[in-house]
Design an enzyme around this catalytic site. Structure first.
Site, PDB file in Angstrom:
ATOM      1  N   LYS A 152       0.838  -1.180   0.000  1.00 10.04           N
ATOM      2  CA  LYS A 152       0.000   0.000   0.000  1.00 10.04           C
ATOM      3  C   LYS A 152       0.884   1.244   0.000  1.00 10.04           C
ATOM      4  O   LYS A 152       2.047   1.109   0.380  1.00 10.04           O
ATOM      5  CB  LYS A 152      -0.950  -0.007   1.192  1.00 10.04           C
ATOM      6  CG  LYS A 152      -0.250   0.107   2.550  1.00 10.04           C
ATOM      7  CD  LYS A 152      -1.231   0.245   3.646  1.00 10.04           C
ATOM      8  CE  LYS A 152      -1.630   1.676   3.884  1.00 10.04           C
ATOM      9  NZ  LYS A 152      -0.673   2.417   4.731  1.00 10.04           N
ATOM     10  N   ASP A 181      -2.152  -5.859   2.822  1.00  8.40           N
ATOM     11  CA  ASP A 181      -2.624  -5.018   3.914  1.00  8.40           C
ATOM     12  C   ASP A 181      -2.129  -5.742   5.161  1.00  8.40           C
ATOM     13  O   ASP A 181      -2.699  -6.779   5.545  1.00  8.40           O
ATOM     14  CB  ASP A 181      -4.149  -4.923   3.924  1.00  8.40           C
ATOM     15  CG  ASP A 181      -4.634  -3.979   5.013  1.00  8.40           C
ATOM     16  OD1 ASP A 181      -4.071  -4.028   6.138  1.00  8.40           O
ATOM     17  OD2 ASP A 181      -5.563  -3.197   4.766  1.00  8.40           O
ATOM     18  N   HIS A 182      -1.061  -5.249   5.752  1.00 10.34           N
ATOM     19  CA  HIS A 182      -0.390  -6.081   6.764  1.00 10.34           C
ATOM     20  C   HIS A 182      -1.262  -6.344   7.996  1.00 10.34           C
ATOM     21  O   HIS A 182      -1.003  -7.272   8.747  1.00 10.34           O
ATOM     22  CB  HIS A 182       0.982  -5.504   7.151  1.00 10.34           C
ATOM     23  CG  HIS A 182       0.939  -4.350   8.089  1.00 10.34           C
ATOM     24  ND1 HIS A 182       0.669  -3.076   7.682  1.00 10.34           N
ATOM     25  CD2 HIS A 182       1.138  -4.265   9.426  1.00 10.34           C
ATOM     26  CE1 HIS A 182       0.692  -2.272   8.728  1.00 10.34           C
ATOM     27  NE2 HIS A 182       0.983  -2.962   9.806  1.00 10.34           N
ATOM     28  N   LYS A 186      -1.841  -9.900  10.942  1.00 11.93           N
ATOM     29  CA  LYS A 186      -1.645  -9.862  12.400  1.00 11.93           C
ATOM     30  C   LYS A 186      -2.353 -11.053  13.038  1.00 11.93           C
ATOM     31  O   LYS A 186      -3.496 -11.356  12.702  1.00 11.93           O
ATOM     32  CB  LYS A 186      -2.197  -8.550  12.982  1.00 11.93           C
ATOM     33  CG  LYS A 186      -1.311  -7.347  12.676  1.00 11.93           C
ATOM     34  CD  LYS A 186      -1.834  -6.106  13.371  1.00 11.93           C
ATOM     35  CE  LYS A 186      -1.131  -4.857  12.881  1.00 11.93           C
ATOM     36  NZ  LYS A 186       0.141  -4.585  13.511  1.00 11.93           N
ATOM     37  N   GLU A 220      -2.513   5.411  17.583  1.00  9.94           N
ATOM     38  CA  GLU A 220      -1.058   5.245  17.524  1.00  9.94           C
ATOM     39  C   GLU A 220      -0.385   6.323  18.349  1.00  9.94           C
ATOM     40  O   GLU A 220      -0.839   7.472  18.370  1.00  9.94           O
ATOM     41  CB  GLU A 220      -0.573   5.381  16.077  1.00  9.94           C
ATOM     42  CG  GLU A 220      -1.042   4.282  15.161  1.00  9.94           C
ATOM     43  CD  GLU A 220      -0.318   4.369  13.828  1.00  9.94           C
ATOM     44  OE1 GLU A 220       0.676   3.673  13.668  1.00  9.94           O
ATOM     45  OE2 GLU A 220      -0.748   5.165  12.977  1.00  9.94           O
ATOM     46  N   ASP A 239      -4.251   6.663   4.566  1.00 14.82           N
ATOM     47  CA  ASP A 239      -3.171   5.851   5.131  1.00 14.82           C
ATOM     48  C   ASP A 239      -3.698   4.705   6.005  1.00 14.82           C
ATOM     49  O   ASP A 239      -3.097   3.635   6.038  1.00 14.82           O
ATOM     50  CB  ASP A 239      -2.257   6.777   5.960  1.00 14.82           C
ATOM     51  CG  ASP A 239      -1.025   6.057   6.483  1.00 14.82           C
ATOM     52  OD1 ASP A 239      -0.308   5.454   5.667  1.00 14.82           O
ATOM     53  OD2 ASP A 239      -0.772   6.086   7.712  1.00 14.82           O
ATOM     54  N   HIS A 244      -6.554  -0.491   6.498  1.00 20.11           N
ATOM     55  CA  HIS A 244      -6.546  -1.277   7.731  1.00 20.11           C
ATOM     56  C   HIS A 244      -7.895  -1.269   8.462  1.00 20.11           C
ATOM     57  O   HIS A 244      -8.415  -2.312   8.839  1.00 20.11           O
ATOM     58  CB  HIS A 244      -5.462  -0.772   8.690  1.00 20.11           C
ATOM     59  CG  HIS A 244      -4.091  -0.697   8.072  1.00 20.11           C
ATOM     60  ND1 HIS A 244      -3.644  -1.612   7.150  1.00 20.11           N
ATOM     61  CD2 HIS A 244      -3.064   0.173   8.249  1.00 20.11           C
ATOM     62  CE1 HIS A 244      -2.401  -1.302   6.795  1.00 20.11           C
ATOM     63  NE2 HIS A 244      -2.028  -0.222   7.440  1.00 20.11           N
ATOM     64  N   LYS A 344      -2.643   9.659  14.940  1.00 16.69           N
ATOM     65  CA  LYS A 344      -1.234   9.584  15.332  1.00 16.69           C
ATOM     66  C   LYS A 344      -0.979  10.544  16.488  1.00 16.69           C
ATOM     67  O   LYS A 344      -1.794  11.422  16.771  1.00 16.69           O
ATOM     68  CB  LYS A 344      -0.351   9.965  14.141  1.00 16.69           C
ATOM     69  CG  LYS A 344      -0.426   8.974  13.004  1.00 16.69           C
ATOM     70  CD  LYS A 344       0.890   8.899  12.257  1.00 16.69           C
ATOM     71  CE  LYS A 344       0.811   7.958  11.076  1.00 16.69           C
ATOM     72  NZ  LYS A 344       0.804   6.544  11.432  1.00 16.69           N
TER      73      LYS A 344
HETATM   74  C1  BG6 Z   1       1.001   1.647   7.921  1.00 16.37           C
HETATM   75  C2  BG6 Z   1       0.798   3.124   7.883  1.00 16.37           C
HETATM   76  O1  BG6 Z   1       0.313   1.013   6.887  1.00 16.37           O
HETATM   77  O2  BG6 Z   1       0.542   1.129   9.167  1.00 16.37           O
HETATM   78  C3  BG6 Z   1       1.491   3.794   9.044  1.00 16.37           C
HETATM   79  O3  BG6 Z   1       1.298   3.638   6.659  1.00 16.37           O
HETATM   80  C4  BG6 Z   1       1.057   3.167  10.355  1.00 16.37           C
HETATM   81  O4  BG6 Z   1       1.228   5.189   9.066  1.00 16.37           O
HETATM   82  C5  BG6 Z   1       1.207   1.654  10.298  1.00 16.37           C
HETATM   83  O5  BG6 Z   1       1.852   3.699  11.388  1.00 16.37           O
HETATM   84  C6  BG6 Z   1       0.612   1.011  11.519  1.00 16.37           C
HETATM   85  O6  BG6 Z   1       0.941  -0.345  11.546  1.00 16.37           O
HETATM   86  P1  BG6 Z   1       1.115  -1.117  12.923  1.00 16.37           P
HETATM   87  O7  BG6 Z   1       1.350  -2.520  12.503  1.00 16.37           O
HETATM   88  O8  BG6 Z   1       2.292  -0.483  13.615  1.00 16.37           O
HETATM   89  O9  BG6 Z   1      -0.150  -0.910  13.681  1.00 16.37           O
END
Ligand code: BG6
Length: 491
Positions: A152, A181-182, A186, A220, A239, A244, A344
């Protein structure tokens, strides 16, 4: 699952993602014996680099970011033997010709045509260039064994995402394309599927009849830090929400898929996105709150305002916080609000999904009863808990809410793999269940487009400022009325 010889190519090998996530993930897969016996990692980037220096940079990344801590020197040595550096301009033919020679030689030596994975860990502007070159040089032309992985952001709006999808599907089969989409990798997110569909006790309650509302919150603590250049033209909606948070919404809101199979699961998720009630322009300013952080303190350390961050415009109106209320128009969820929130520079990291059940329709106790609540904590706490009323021991019938907890720490001794480990392994095995299909990405863009459009027309309208280190703009709680007083958060 059978492991074929594999050639992994990382475009953008000098970047942050490679050092922080990809190499630590591959290293952990290697030490846990998940990688095939025969594999190579081709690291491609523009800058010249001595291979030993490059490997040292990667090792420092593993030592700093790997979940298994500092690398064992012998294991690292053995792993690093599989890593090669290829200096090349993504725009030049030579790069791909050289890469093809190397991969072909590797495959000839291993006496098998194996899996090829091409990971685009580059700035988005290179995706089409690299994809076109892979196609032209027939580097990725076996629909069963050659795969590309696209990070992404996938486009910057619906039109650009569609264009990119069309570009890619002209050159590759959809089943060769892995859009990451990581969040889907999880452990705690994958567990929501198990929780919902392997336990029949919750499913009959999982609808408008018993659920009052749902909160999905990804707070975050980190600021945009050094990513201002990218972030200032993106913002939290693109973002985090478009991908997510909407994916979390899908997992919570989807119907039981017919089978645990990539296509059926992706169909069920896409159906959720397509049922989200579109915002009208007027609703955007009532149902969506955007915020931006100002200077403050996080953990007693001074934090700068977003507008003071590196590579951020001094008058920027980019949102670093979004809260929104949306509805899913289908039989299951009619009238149940879903509240999404992300930001954030907030007090601390806390990603939770809260399912607030309805109040009991018939009350036999005098006490104020707190309705049942299910809390799925995704990170940093890893737990699922159910809030219910209980009698306080004593001679009176006095009730208080208590929690029934399942925590990973108590239940398991296994360490949790990183999202990227699960996802990279899935690509090697050709399992697209946890990846985004073209129509899913587009449906997610459709959900956020009215918001993007309304904000574009009114760049600063109702932009709310919140202090770094707070839980976001106070007005974000107004969204929840009359369903809740404030956003749920862990104590
Ligand atoms: C990313 C965003 O895809 O995911 C970042 O671009 C964000 O801005 C991050 O901080 C959050 O991922 P995680 O795994 O730390 O919750």
């Amino acid at each position: 699952r059978k492991a074929y010889p594999s050639a992994v190519t990382i475009f953008g090998a000098k970047g942050d993602l490679t050092r922080r996530k990809l190499i630590p993930a591959l290293y952990n897969l290697y030490i846990a014996n998940h990688l095939p016996a025969i594999f190579s990692i081709w690291c491609v980037d523009f800058l010249p680099s001595d291979i030993d220096v490059f490997k040292k940079e990667l090792l420092s990344g593993v030592n700093e970011f790997s979940r298994s801590g500092k690398a064992d020197p012998r294991q690292w040595e053995a792993f690093a033997e599989h890593i090669y550096y290829l200096q090349g301009d993504f725009n030049k033919e030579d790069t791909y010709m050289q890469l093809k020679n190397e991969i072909t030689a590797f495959e000839t030596e291993s006496k098998q045509r194996g899996i090829r994975m091409f990971y685009f860990a580059t700035a988005p502007r290179f995706i089409e260039t690299i994809a076109a070159a892979l196609y032209m040089h027939k580097l990725c032309n076996n629909r069963n064994q050659h795969r590309i992985v696209v990070e992404k952001p996938f486009g910057t709006d619906l039109a650009s995402a569609k264009k990119l999808n069309q570009f890619l599907v002209k050159r590759f089969d959809e089943k060769q394309i892995y859009r990451i989409d990581h969040y889907l990798g999880k452990e705690t997110v994958q567990n929501i599927m198990a929780f919902r569909f392997a336990n029949y006790v919750f499913e009959p309650l999982w609808n408008k009849k018993y659920i009052d509302h749902i909160q999905i919150s990804v707070a975050e603590q980190v600021s945009v830090g050094k990513r201002g250049g990218y972030y200032d033209s993106s913002g939290a909606l693109r973002d985090m929400i478009q991908n997510h948070l909407l994916q979390l919404l899908c997992i919570v809101g989807m119907d039981c898929p017919g089978a645990y199979k990539a296509e059926t699961i992706r169909d069920a998720k896409t159906k959720v996105l397509k049922s989200v009630r579109p915002f009208t322009a007027a609703q955007v300013f009532k149902q969506v709150i955007r915020g931006q952080y100002t200077a403050g303190e996080i953990n007693e350390v001074p934090a700068v305002a977003y507008r003071q961050e590196e590579h951020v415009a001094a008058e920027s109106n980019t949102e670093t916080f979004v809260a929104m209320k949306l509805f899913i128009d289908n039989k299951r969820w009619e009238g149940v609000p879903f509240f999404l929130r992300t930001g954030k520079s907030m007090t601390r990291q806390s990603s939770v999904i809260v399912v607030q059940f309805k109040d009991s329709p018939h009350k036999i106790f005098k006490d104020d009863i707190v309705p049942n609540r299910l809390i799925i904590s995704i990170q940093p706490e890893l737990e699922i808990s159910l809030l219910f009323e209980s009698k306080v021991p004593g001679l009176q019938m006095k009730l208080v809410p208590v929690e029934m907890d399942f925590t990973y720490q108590d239940a398991y001794t296994e360490t949790l793999p990183e999202a990227y480990e699960a996802l990279l392994l899935d690509v090697l095995h050709g399992d697209a269940t946890l990846f985004m299909r073209a129509d899913q990405v587009e449906a997610a863009w459709k959900v956020v487009m009215p918001v993007l459009d309304a904000w574009k027309k009114n760049p600063s309208k109702q932009l709310q400022f919140y202090k770094s280190g707070s839980w976001g703009p106070a007005v974000a709680s107004n969204l929840l009325k009359p369903y809740a007083k404030e956003w749920f958060r862990l104590p």
